[in-house]
Design an enzyme around this catalytic site. Structure first.
Site, PDB file in Angstrom:
ATOM      1  NE  ARG A 142     -12.531 -42.157 -37.349  1.00 37.51           N
ATOM      2  CZ  ARG A 142     -12.204 -41.868 -38.828  1.00 37.51           C
ATOM      3  NH1 ARG A 142     -11.443 -42.474 -39.176  1.00 37.51           N
ATOM      4  NH2 ARG A 142     -13.022 -40.857 -39.118  1.00 37.51           N
ATOM      5  CG  ASN A 162     -21.543 -42.710 -30.240  1.00 38.96           C
ATOM      6  OD1 ASN A 162     -21.980 -42.987 -29.139  1.00 38.96           O
ATOM      7  ND2 ASN A 162     -21.044 -41.608 -30.826  1.00 38.96           N
ATOM      8  CG  HIS A 220     -18.520 -32.963 -39.381  1.00 40.32           C
ATOM      9  ND1 HIS A 220     -18.854 -31.604 -39.634  1.00 40.32           N
ATOM     10  CD2 HIS A 220     -19.314 -33.149 -38.043  1.00 40.32           C
ATOM     11  CE1 HIS A 220     -19.710 -31.277 -38.762  1.00 40.32           C
ATOM     12  NE2 HIS A 220     -20.162 -32.023 -37.815  1.00 40.32           N
ATOM     13  CB  THR A 258     -25.166 -39.663 -32.971  1.00 40.54           C
ATOM     14  OG1 THR A 258     -26.403 -39.476 -32.071  1.00 40.54           O
ATOM     15  CG2 THR A 258     -24.224 -40.339 -31.961  1.00 40.54           C
TER      16      THR A 258
HETATM   17  N1  NAD Z   1     -23.388 -33.467 -36.655  1.00 41.20           N
HETATM   18  C1  NAD Z   1     -22.829 -32.725 -35.966  1.00 41.20           C
HETATM   19  O1  NAD Z   1     -22.663 -31.564 -36.626  1.00 41.20           O
HETATM   20  C2  NAD Z   1     -22.659 -32.559 -34.428  1.00 41.20           C
HETATM   21  C3  NAD Z   1     -22.131 -31.602 -33.603  1.00 41.20           C
HETATM   22  C4  NAD Z   1     -22.091 -31.700 -32.566  1.00 41.20           C
HETATM   23  C5  NAD Z   1     -22.239 -32.723 -31.957  1.00 41.20           C
HETATM   24  N2  NAD Z   1     -22.495 -34.043 -32.421  1.00 41.20           N
HETATM   25  C6  NAD Z   1     -22.601 -35.168 -31.881  1.00 41.20           C
HETATM   26  O2  NAD Z   1     -23.787 -35.272 -31.353  1.00 41.20           O
HETATM   27  C7  NAD Z   1     -23.625 -36.237 -30.196  1.00 41.20           C
HETATM   28  C8  NAD Z   1     -24.323 -35.527 -28.793  1.00 41.20           C
HETATM   29  O3  NAD Z   1     -23.472 -34.696 -28.399  1.00 41.20           O
HETATM   30  P1  NAD Z   1     -23.583 -33.742 -26.863  1.00 41.20           P
HETATM   31  O4  NAD Z   1     -22.550 -32.765 -26.987  1.00 41.20           O
HETATM   32  O5  NAD Z   1     -25.088 -33.493 -27.011  1.00 41.20           O
HETATM   33  O6  NAD Z   1     -23.244 -34.997 -25.903  1.00 41.20           O
HETATM   34  P2  NAD Z   1     -23.856 -35.228 -24.352  1.00 41.20           P
HETATM   35  O7  NAD Z   1     -23.044 -36.094 -23.962  1.00 41.20           O
HETATM   36  O8  NAD Z   1     -23.939 -33.965 -23.852  1.00 41.20           O
HETATM   37  O9  NAD Z   1     -25.307 -35.787 -24.723  1.00 41.20           O
HETATM   38  C9  NAD Z   1     -25.451 -37.036 -25.044  1.00 41.20           C
HETATM   39  C10 NAD Z   1     -26.783 -37.274 -24.217  1.00 41.20           C
HETATM   40  O10 NAD Z   1     -27.137 -38.977 -25.058  1.00 41.20           O
HETATM   41  C11 NAD Z   1     -27.597 -39.655 -23.953  1.00 41.20           C
HETATM   42  N3  NAD Z   1     -27.846 -41.072 -24.436  1.00 41.20           N
HETATM   43  C12 NAD Z   1     -26.635 -41.909 -24.575  1.00 41.20           C
HETATM   44  N4  NAD Z   1     -27.127 -43.233 -24.805  1.00 41.20           N
HETATM   45  C13 NAD Z   1     -28.475 -43.020 -24.874  1.00 41.20           C
HETATM   46  C14 NAD Z   1     -29.742 -43.812 -25.180  1.00 41.20           C
HETATM   47  N5  NAD Z   1     -29.218 -45.117 -25.535  1.00 41.20           N
HETATM   48  N6  NAD Z   1     -30.806 -43.501 -25.307  1.00 41.20           N
HETATM   49  C15 NAD Z   1     -31.093 -42.176 -25.134  1.00 41.20           C
HETATM   50  N7  NAD Z   1     -30.146 -41.301 -24.657  1.00 41.20           N
HETATM   51  C16 NAD Z   1     -28.920 -41.697 -24.791  1.00 41.20           C
HETATM   52  C17 NAD Z   1     -26.461 -39.265 -22.749  1.00 41.20           C
HETATM   53  O11 NAD Z   1     -27.207 -39.760 -21.508  1.00 41.20           O
HETATM   54  C18 NAD Z   1     -26.387 -37.847 -22.878  1.00 41.20           C
HETATM   55  O12 NAD Z   1     -27.547 -37.178 -22.295  1.00 41.20           O
HETATM   56  C19 NAD Z   1     -22.201 -36.741 -30.146  1.00 41.20           C
HETATM   57  O13 NAD Z   1     -22.280 -37.795 -30.779  1.00 41.20           O
HETATM   58  C20 NAD Z   1     -21.594 -35.516 -30.743  1.00 41.20           C
HETATM   59  O14 NAD Z   1     -20.164 -35.966 -31.377  1.00 41.20           O
HETATM   60  C21 NAD Z   1     -22.598 -33.906 -33.754  1.00 41.20           C
END
Ligand code: NAD
Length: 308
Positions: free
Chosen positions: A88, A95, A175, A119
């Site tokens: 974790r 992140n 969450h 995120t």
């Molecule tokens: N808060 C919520 O309710 C909730 C719900 C679903 C997912 N999430 C979170 O959202 C985030 C994204 O999930 P996802 O399924 O879209 O993941 P994903 O892997 O499909 O997309 C993440 C994107 O971020 C990009 N990325 C990484 N580092 C970067 C940077 N420095 N600058 C710009 N872009 C960058 C990656 O290239 C990728 O395309 C995760 O952390 C996930 O846990 C949160």
């Protein structure tokens, strides 16, 4: 002039959020990612859907923050999911660094934006975005509660075989394990659900809501994105259209609910400029204890980030 929304991260949640915002025709959208060609490709695909769906906002994909200048709202979805062998804390470090670097560039290019963090770990990432941006806390908030209450609403609607449109639900806290669904404030057309369902059934629905993210991950092998993106879009719309929506969101508390200086999920009034009001309701002792546990877990992550 049309409003402008930047979505950082053109992955599953980010691209779907861009799609929903475009479909509502409420703002020009800029998609940003570090992966070359990915945001450009998704943006082009979304533009090509416009003539069929019937929207005419612009959708731009870029790897550079110049394109994001003067955005009204910025959604941060960039981040890494947990990979095998990763603790974790490892995920927290990865992140945290991503959100820090992204927020710095956002703040420099869009000094008046409202930032909506997606995120994970959500509440901790809100702290990073707040500290890095230097924005007032009214303009930095996180999406979790709209999604959690949407899941609760969906399950209540399925159980009672009623339209989810008539179901309202109230969820506090973070969450997952630390989520605090409040059945007594959850209603079907105004009728509290304890009057419609036996306590054991409500407990099962609450448990399913708490595990709602995991249930989708188990099926898909990756985290959910339709419902998360719909939830973010609702928040974006509330800000752009100054709707004064009453929604649950992760916001920085300053003594409300007995919590000081931490991001925790509570009901807020959301409109132009971000958080207009934190709505405080009287909780039972059990509910207070559950919220305190939620705040403690955020405090633990914030402390852990200081040592990373
Ligand atoms: N808060 C919520 O309710 C909730 C719900 C679903 C997912 N999430 C979170 O959202 C985030 C994204 O999930 P996802 O399924 O879209 O993941 P994903 O892997 O499909 O997309 C993440 C994107 O971020 C990009 N990325 C990484 N580092 C970067 C940077 N420095 N600058 C710009 N872009 C960058 C990656 O290239 C990728 O395309 C995760 O952390 C996930 O846990 C949160």
């Amino acid at each position: 002039m049309r409003s402008k929304v930047t979505v950082v991260g053109a992955g599953m949640v980010g691209a779907t959020t861009a799609q929903y915002i475009a479909e509502r025709n409420i703002a020009d959208v800029v998609l940003i990612d570090i992966v070359e060609n990915l945001p450009q490709g998704k943006a082009l695909d979304l533009i090509e859907a416009g003539p069929v769906i019937g929207y005419d906002v612009s959708v731009t994909g870029s790897n550079s923050y110049d394109a994001t200048a003067n955005s009204d709202v910025v959604v941060i979805t960039s981040g890494s999911p947990r990979k095998p062998g990763m603790s974790r804390d490892d995920l927290l470090r990865v992140n945290m660094n991503i959100v820090k670097s992204v927020t710095g560039q956002i703040a420099a290019n869009s000094p008046n934006a409202v930032i909506i963090v997606v995120t994970n770990p959500l509440d901790a990432m809100c702290h990073v975005a707040l500290d890095t941006s230097g924005f007032p806390s009214q303009r930095v908030l996180g999406q979790a509660g709209v999604l959690d209450s949407a899941r609760f609403r969906a399950f209540i609607a399925m159980e009672l075989n009623v339209s989810p449109k008539d179901v309202n639900a109230f969820v506090l806290g973070g969450h997952g394990d630390t989520m605090v669904p409040l059945p007594r404030f959850s209603t079907v057309a105004g009728i509290p659900i304890p009057e419609l369902l036996p306590a054991e059934r409500i407990d099962e629905i609450v448990a399913r809501t708490r595990g709602g993210g995991g249930e989708v991950v188990k099926l898909l092998g990756t985290s959910a994105y339709y419902a998360p993106a719909a939830s973010v879009t609702e928040m974006v719309e509330a800000v752009l259209l100054d709707q004064n929506r009453v929604l649950p969101a992760s916001v920085k508390l300053s003594g409300e609910y007995g919590v000081d200086g931490l991001y925790v999920g509570v009901p807020i009034k959301l409109g132009a400029g971000g958080v207009k009001e934190i709505i405080e309701i009287k909780l039972t002792d059990d509910e207070k204890a559950a919220l305190a546990t939620s705040a403690d877990s955020v405090r633990g992550l914030v402390e852990a980030m200081k040592t990373l």
